[in-house]
Design a protein around this motif. Structure first.
Motif, PDB file in Angstrom:
ATOM      1  N   GLN A 124       0.835  -1.203   0.000  1.00 30.11           N
ATOM      2  CA  GLN A 124       0.000   0.000   0.000  1.00 30.11           C
ATOM      3  C   GLN A 124       0.866   1.247   0.000  1.00 30.11           C
ATOM      4  O   GLN A 124       0.590   2.225  -0.692  1.00 30.11           O
ATOM      5  CB  GLN A 124      -0.922  -0.012   1.224  1.00 30.11           C
ATOM      6  CG  GLN A 124      -1.827   1.183   1.335  1.00 30.11           C
ATOM      7  CD  GLN A 124      -2.984   1.144   0.364  1.00 30.11           C
ATOM      8  OE1 GLN A 124      -3.270   0.136  -0.258  1.00 30.11           O
ATOM      9  NE2 GLN A 124      -3.653   2.259   0.213  1.00 30.11           N
ATOM     10  N   THR A 125       1.951   1.209   0.766  1.00 30.48           N
ATOM     11  CA  THR A 125       2.876   2.338   0.813  1.00 30.48           C
ATOM     12  C   THR A 125       3.518   2.572  -0.539  1.00 30.48           C
ATOM     13  O   THR A 125       3.627   3.701  -1.012  1.00 30.48           O
ATOM     14  CB  THR A 125       3.962   2.086   1.878  1.00 30.48           C
ATOM     15  OG1 THR A 125       3.325   1.830   3.117  1.00 30.48           O
ATOM     16  CG2 THR A 125       4.867   3.289   2.019  1.00 30.48           C
ATOM     17  N   LEU A 126       3.946   1.484  -1.177  1.00 29.83           N
ATOM     18  CA  LEU A 126       4.538   1.607  -2.509  1.00 29.83           C
ATOM     19  C   LEU A 126       3.549   2.174  -3.515  1.00 29.83           C
ATOM     20  O   LEU A 126       3.901   3.016  -4.339  1.00 29.83           O
ATOM     21  CB  LEU A 126       5.022   0.237  -3.010  1.00 29.83           C
ATOM     22  CG  LEU A 126       6.394  -0.202  -2.598  1.00 29.83           C
ATOM     23  CD1 LEU A 126       6.673  -1.588  -3.139  1.00 29.83           C
ATOM     24  CD2 LEU A 126       7.441   0.757  -3.098  1.00 29.83           C
ATOM     25  N   LEU A 127       2.321   1.703  -3.425  1.00 24.54           N
ATOM     26  CA  LEU A 127       1.305   2.173  -4.359  1.00 24.54           C
ATOM     27  C   LEU A 127       1.048   3.671  -4.167  1.00 24.54           C
ATOM     28  O   LEU A 127       0.969   4.420  -5.141  1.00 24.54           O
ATOM     29  CB  LEU A 127       0.019   1.379  -4.148  1.00 24.54           C
ATOM     30  CG  LEU A 127      -1.054   1.502  -5.202  1.00 24.54           C
ATOM     31  CD1 LEU A 127      -0.515   1.041  -6.551  1.00 24.54           C
ATOM     32  CD2 LEU A 127      -2.256   0.676  -4.831  1.00 24.54           C
ATOM     33  N   LYS A 128       0.960   4.139  -2.928  1.00 28.12           N
ATOM     34  CA  LYS A 128       0.765   5.569  -2.663  1.00 28.12           C
ATOM     35  C   LYS A 128       1.958   6.383  -3.163  1.00 28.12           C
ATOM     36  O   LYS A 128       1.796   7.461  -3.725  1.00 28.12           O
ATOM     37  CB  LYS A 128       0.577   5.814  -1.165  1.00 28.12           C
ATOM     38  CG  LYS A 128      -0.762   5.422  -0.647  1.00 28.12           C
ATOM     39  CD  LYS A 128      -0.872   5.739   0.822  1.00 28.12           C
ATOM     40  CE  LYS A 128      -2.207   5.337   1.383  1.00 28.12           C
ATOM     41  NZ  LYS A 128      -2.300   5.615   2.815  1.00 28.12           N
ATOM     42  N   PHE A 129       3.167   5.829  -2.949  1.00 30.91           N
ATOM     43  CA  PHE A 129       4.384   6.500  -3.393  1.00 30.91           C
ATOM     44  C   PHE A 129       4.394   6.637  -4.911  1.00 30.91           C
ATOM     45  O   PHE A 129       4.719   7.694  -5.452  1.00 30.91           O
ATOM     46  CB  PHE A 129       5.595   5.696  -2.905  1.00 30.91           C
ATOM     47  CG  PHE A 129       6.909   6.382  -3.125  1.00 30.91           C
ATOM     48  CD1 PHE A 129       7.271   7.481  -2.377  1.00 30.91           C
ATOM     49  CD2 PHE A 129       7.786   5.917  -4.082  1.00 30.91           C
ATOM     50  CE1 PHE A 129       8.487   8.108  -2.564  1.00 30.91           C
ATOM     51  CE2 PHE A 129       9.001   6.530  -4.279  1.00 30.91           C
ATOM     52  CZ  PHE A 129       9.354   7.626  -3.522  1.00 30.91           C
ATOM     53  N   GLN A 130       4.010   5.573  -5.617  1.00 29.80           N
ATOM     54  CA  GLN A 130       3.983   5.616  -7.076  1.00 29.80           C
ATOM     55  C   GLN A 130       2.908   6.576  -7.581  1.00 29.80           C
ATOM     56  O   GLN A 130       3.111   7.279  -8.568  1.00 29.80           O
ATOM     57  CB  GLN A 130       3.765   4.220  -7.642  1.00 29.80           C
ATOM     58  CG  GLN A 130       4.973   3.334  -7.468  1.00 29.80           C
ATOM     59  CD  GLN A 130       4.688   1.885  -7.797  1.00 29.80           C
ATOM     60  OE1 GLN A 130       3.549   1.495  -7.977  1.00 29.80           O
ATOM     61  NE2 GLN A 130       5.735   1.098  -7.861  1.00 29.80           N
ATOM     62  N   GLN A 131       1.769   6.619  -6.908  1.00 24.45           N
ATOM     63  CA  GLN A 131       0.717   7.553  -7.307  1.00 24.45           C
ATOM     64  C   GLN A 131       1.162   8.998  -7.088  1.00 24.45           C
ATOM     65  O   GLN A 131       0.875   9.868  -7.913  1.00 24.45           O
ATOM     66  CB  GLN A 131      -0.561   7.265  -6.523  1.00 24.45           C
ATOM     67  CG  GLN A 131      -1.251   5.996  -6.939  1.00 24.45           C
ATOM     68  CD  GLN A 131      -2.393   5.621  -6.013  1.00 24.45           C
ATOM     69  OE1 GLN A 131      -2.541   6.177  -4.932  1.00 24.45           O
ATOM     70  NE2 GLN A 131      -3.191   4.657  -6.440  1.00 24.45           N
ATOM     71  N   LEU A 132       1.869   9.241  -5.998  1.00 21.49           N
ATOM     72  CA  LEU A 132       2.391  10.582  -5.729  1.00 21.49           C
ATOM     73  C   LEU A 132       3.390  10.990  -6.802  1.00 21.49           C
ATOM     74  O   LEU A 132       3.342  12.113  -7.315  1.00 21.49           O
ATOM     75  CB  LEU A 132       3.027  10.631  -4.346  1.00 21.49           C
ATOM     76  CG  LEU A 132       3.716  11.928  -3.945  1.00 21.49           C
ATOM     77  CD1 LEU A 132       2.713  13.069  -3.924  1.00 21.49           C
ATOM     78  CD2 LEU A 132       4.375  11.774  -2.588  1.00 21.49           C
ATOM     79  N   LYS A 133       4.288  10.078  -7.159  1.00 21.75           N
ATOM     80  CA  LYS A 133       5.264  10.375  -8.206  1.00 21.75           C
ATOM     81  C   LYS A 133       4.568  10.634  -9.541  1.00 21.75           C
ATOM     82  O   LYS A 133       4.969  11.526 -10.290  1.00 21.75           O
ATOM     83  CB  LYS A 133       6.260   9.225  -8.354  1.00 21.75           C
ATOM     84  CG  LYS A 133       7.372   9.272  -7.337  1.00 21.75           C
ATOM     85  CD  LYS A 133       8.295   8.095  -7.421  1.00 21.75           C
ATOM     86  CE  LYS A 133       9.126   8.091  -8.646  1.00 21.75           C
ATOM     87  NZ  LYS A 133      10.161   7.043  -8.653  1.00 21.75           N
ATOM     88  N   GLU A 134       3.516   9.893  -9.828  1.00 19.84           N
ATOM     89  CA  GLU A 134       2.785  10.099 -11.084  1.00 19.84           C
ATOM     90  C   GLU A 134       2.090  11.465 -11.080  1.00 19.84           C
ATOM     91  O   GLU A 134       2.066  12.151 -12.108  1.00 19.84           O
ATOM     92  CB  GLU A 134       1.773   8.976 -11.303  1.00 19.84           C
ATOM     93  CG  GLU A 134       1.120   9.008 -12.650  1.00 19.84           C
ATOM     94  CD  GLU A 134       2.105   9.030 -13.809  1.00 19.84           C
ATOM     95  OE1 GLU A 134       1.869   9.808 -14.761  1.00 19.84           O
ATOM     96  OE2 GLU A 134       3.109   8.293 -13.777  1.00 19.84           O
ATOM     97  N   ASN A 135       1.535  11.870  -9.943  1.00 20.59           N
ATOM     98  CA  ASN A 135       0.922  13.201  -9.843  1.00 20.59           C
ATOM     99  C   ASN A 135       1.961  14.300 -10.055  1.00 20.59           C
ATOM    100  O   ASN A 135       1.700  15.290 -10.748  1.00 20.59           O
ATOM    101  CB  ASN A 135       0.250  13.380  -8.487  1.00 20.59           C
ATOM    102  CG  ASN A 135      -0.995  12.551  -8.341  1.00 20.59           C
ATOM    103  OD1 ASN A 135      -1.551  12.071  -9.321  1.00 20.59           O
ATOM    104  ND2 ASN A 135      -1.425  12.350  -7.119  1.00 20.59           N
ATOM    105  N   LEU A 136       3.133  14.135  -9.455  1.00 14.59           N
ATOM    106  CA  LEU A 136       4.203  15.115  -9.643  1.00 14.59           C
ATOM    107  C   LEU A 136       4.675  15.142 -11.091  1.00 14.59           C
ATOM    108  O   LEU A 136       4.921  16.209 -11.655  1.00 14.59           O
ATOM    109  CB  LEU A 136       5.374  14.803  -8.709  1.00 14.59           C
ATOM    110  CG  LEU A 136       5.121  15.048  -7.224  1.00 14.59           C
ATOM    111  CD1 LEU A 136       6.243  14.461  -6.393  1.00 14.59           C
ATOM    112  CD2 LEU A 136       4.970  16.527  -6.950  1.00 14.59           C
ATOM    113  N   ARG A 137       4.802  13.968 -11.698  1.00 15.60           N
ATOM    114  CA  ARG A 137       5.217  13.885 -13.103  1.00 15.60           C
ATOM    115  C   ARG A 137       4.242  14.620 -14.027  1.00 15.60           C
ATOM    116  O   ARG A 137       4.657  15.352 -14.922  1.00 15.60           O
ATOM    117  CB  ARG A 137       5.272  12.413 -13.539  1.00 15.60           C
ATOM    118  CG  ARG A 137       6.629  11.935 -13.860  1.00 15.60           C
ATOM    119  CD  ARG A 137       6.604  10.528 -14.445  1.00 15.60           C
ATOM    120  NE  ARG A 137       7.544   9.737 -13.707  1.00 15.60           N
ATOM    121  CZ  ARG A 137       7.247   8.739 -12.907  1.00 15.60           C
ATOM    122  NH1 ARG A 137       6.000   8.355 -12.748  1.00 15.60           N
ATOM    123  NH2 ARG A 137       8.183   8.087 -12.271  1.00 15.60           N
ATOM    124  N   SER A 138       2.951  14.425 -13.786  1.00 15.27           N
ATOM    125  CA  SER A 138       1.961  15.085 -14.649  1.00 15.27           C
ATOM    126  C   SER A 138       1.994  16.605 -14.464  1.00 15.27           C
ATOM    127  O   SER A 138       1.842  17.352 -15.429  1.00 15.27           O
ATOM    128  CB  SER A 138       0.567  14.528 -14.383  1.00 15.27           C
ATOM    129  OG  SER A 138       0.153  14.846 -13.084  1.00 15.27           O
TER     130      SER A 138
END
Length: 150
Positions: free
Chosen positions: A47-61
């Motif tokens: 779950q932590t990894l998934l949140k981290f990846q979603q955060l990185k994707e939001n920053l990337r966009s």
């Protein structure tokens, strides 16, 4: 298929299975099990990894959207995303990743300038209470991108 894709699919699968187990326990009325599985989901590494990846994707966009536009809009968008995710597990890792992305943005905005010029233009000590001189910001307005490790 890359390692990144495998890890992403694996983490999504683990979280999905935990959510199914919670739903099944809720339907059967086993609330003790629901409580235990919910705690497991909250503390789960996947779950932590998934949140981290979603955060990185939001920053990337946000970086893609505002990389060639007004620097104030970029700083505001990044700060909005970063302040909404204050409880990150690895703030230094994310700060390091974002720093390199912001270096690329600065160089992309001024392709004929040197790295030193880009550093002097966009990076500096914007927060006087901190000794960090690698903070991305705008000298004209004084706005800067906050760091999660602060």
């Amino acid at each position: 298929m890359s390692f990144k894709t495998i890890v992403t699919k694996k983490t999504i699968k683990i979280v999905r299975n935990l959510r199914r187990r919670i739903l099944k326990a809720t339907k059967t009325g086993d609330f003790k099990r629901v409580r235990g599985l919910t705690k497991l989901l909250l503390k789960n590494y996947a779950q932590t990894l998934l949140k981290f990846q979603q955060l990185k994707e939001n920053l990337r966009s946000a970086l893609r959207k505002y990389r060639s536009g007004d620097i104030e809009l970029l700083i505001a968008a990044l700060n909005r995303i970063l302040t909404s995710s204050r409880g990150s597990q690895n703030p230094r890792v994310l700060d390091h990743w974002l720093h390199h992305k912001l270096l690329k943005v600065a160089k992309r905005r001024h392709p004929n300038k040197t790295w030193g010029w880009c550093k002097r233009k966009y990076f500096g000590r914007f927060d006087s209470a901190r000794g960090d001189k690698w903070v991305f910001g705008n000298y004209e307005s004084g706005n800067y991108v906050v760091k999660l490790s602060w």
